[in-house]
Scaffold this motif. Sequence first.
Motif, PDB file in Angstrom:
ATOM      1  N   ILE A 117     -10.039  -4.464  -3.485  1.00  0.00           N
ATOM      2  CA  ILE A 117     -10.031  -3.005  -2.471  1.00  0.00           C
ATOM      3  C   ILE A 117     -10.067  -2.106  -2.759  1.00  0.00           C
ATOM      4  O   ILE A 117      -9.969  -1.813  -4.407  1.00  0.00           O
ATOM      5  CB  ILE A 117      -8.385  -3.135  -1.583  1.00  0.00           C
TER       6      ILE A 117
ATOM      7  N   ILE B 288     -11.867  -3.809   8.413  1.00  0.00           N
ATOM      8  CA  ILE B 288     -10.620  -3.721   7.851  1.00  0.00           C
ATOM      9  C   ILE B 288     -10.180  -3.081   9.160  1.00  0.00           C
ATOM     10  O   ILE B 288     -10.077  -2.263  10.085  1.00  0.00           O
ATOM     11  CB  ILE B 288     -10.117  -2.253   6.620  1.00  0.00           C
TER      12      ILE B 288
ATOM     13  N   ILE C 229       0.571  -1.253   0.307  1.00  0.00           N
ATOM     14  CA  ILE C 229       0.150  -0.313  -0.218  1.00  0.00           C
ATOM     15  C   ILE C 229       0.916   0.991   0.422  1.00  0.00           C
ATOM     16  O   ILE C 229       1.917   1.941   1.127  1.00  0.00           O
ATOM     17  CB  ILE C 229      -0.988  -0.003   1.318  1.00  0.00           C
TER      18      ILE C 229
ATOM     19  N   ALA D  58     -13.426  -2.807   0.585  1.00  0.00           N
ATOM     20  CA  ALA D  58     -12.437  -4.340   0.654  1.00  0.00           C
ATOM     21  C   ALA D  58     -13.423  -5.288   0.839  1.00  0.00           C
ATOM     22  O   ALA D  58     -14.793  -4.569   1.237  1.00  0.00           O
ATOM     23  CB  ALA D  58     -11.589  -4.930   2.251  1.00  0.00           C
TER      24      ALA D  58
ATOM     25  N   LEU E  58      -9.369   1.688  -2.395  1.00  0.00           N
ATOM     26  CA  LEU E  58      -7.682   2.737  -2.042  1.00  0.00           C
ATOM     27  C   LEU E  58      -8.429   4.137  -1.452  1.00  0.00           C
ATOM     28  O   LEU E  58      -9.408   4.598  -2.547  1.00  0.00           O
ATOM     29  CB  LEU E  58      -6.693   3.193  -2.016  1.00  0.00           C
TER      30      LEU E  58
ATOM     31  N   ILE F 133      -6.789   2.271   3.079  1.00  0.00           N
ATOM     32  CA  ILE F 133      -7.977   1.975   2.454  1.00  0.00           C
ATOM     33  C   ILE F 133      -9.004   1.361   3.044  1.00  0.00           C
ATOM     34  O   ILE F 133      -9.355   2.006   4.110  1.00  0.00           O
ATOM     35  CB  ILE F 133      -7.508  -0.141   2.708  1.00  0.00           C
TER      36      ILE F 133
END
Length: 129
Positions: A103, A67, A26, A35, A105, A32
């Motif tokens: 996922i 998460i 990442i 997801a 971001l 994140i």
Amino acid sequence: MTIANGRIDDFVNGDDLEIERTITSIPSGVLIESAWFMVKHDYNDLDSQAIISKLATSINTIGQGWIIDLSASDGTATVRFYLTPADTQLLYPYSEYPYSIKIKLDNGKINTPEIGIIVAYPWIKQGVV
């Protein structure tokens, strides 16, 4: 980097199942946002046709996911998905179903860190003695 040979086969259909993954690479300063875990009959199925669909966010939601590490200060984060007995019961024993973990971001980019096959063992029915 996508793991393209994932396999989940350590559960019995009709049981609870927690799927936890560490997401790596990442970018620094990026989090994140959400997801997804999806199980389909076929890789070509639309997301709306998924047999099982779970959403993980920063809020620990029973029956969906979480998460756990949002900071990603070290370039990694952990996501967990909760499959209920009603979910795993939808998987016919010994049948292989494709799954994916995707996922999003907080910079708007979408990535698929894992795809693979999920297979349930059958529940052994207890007879009357």
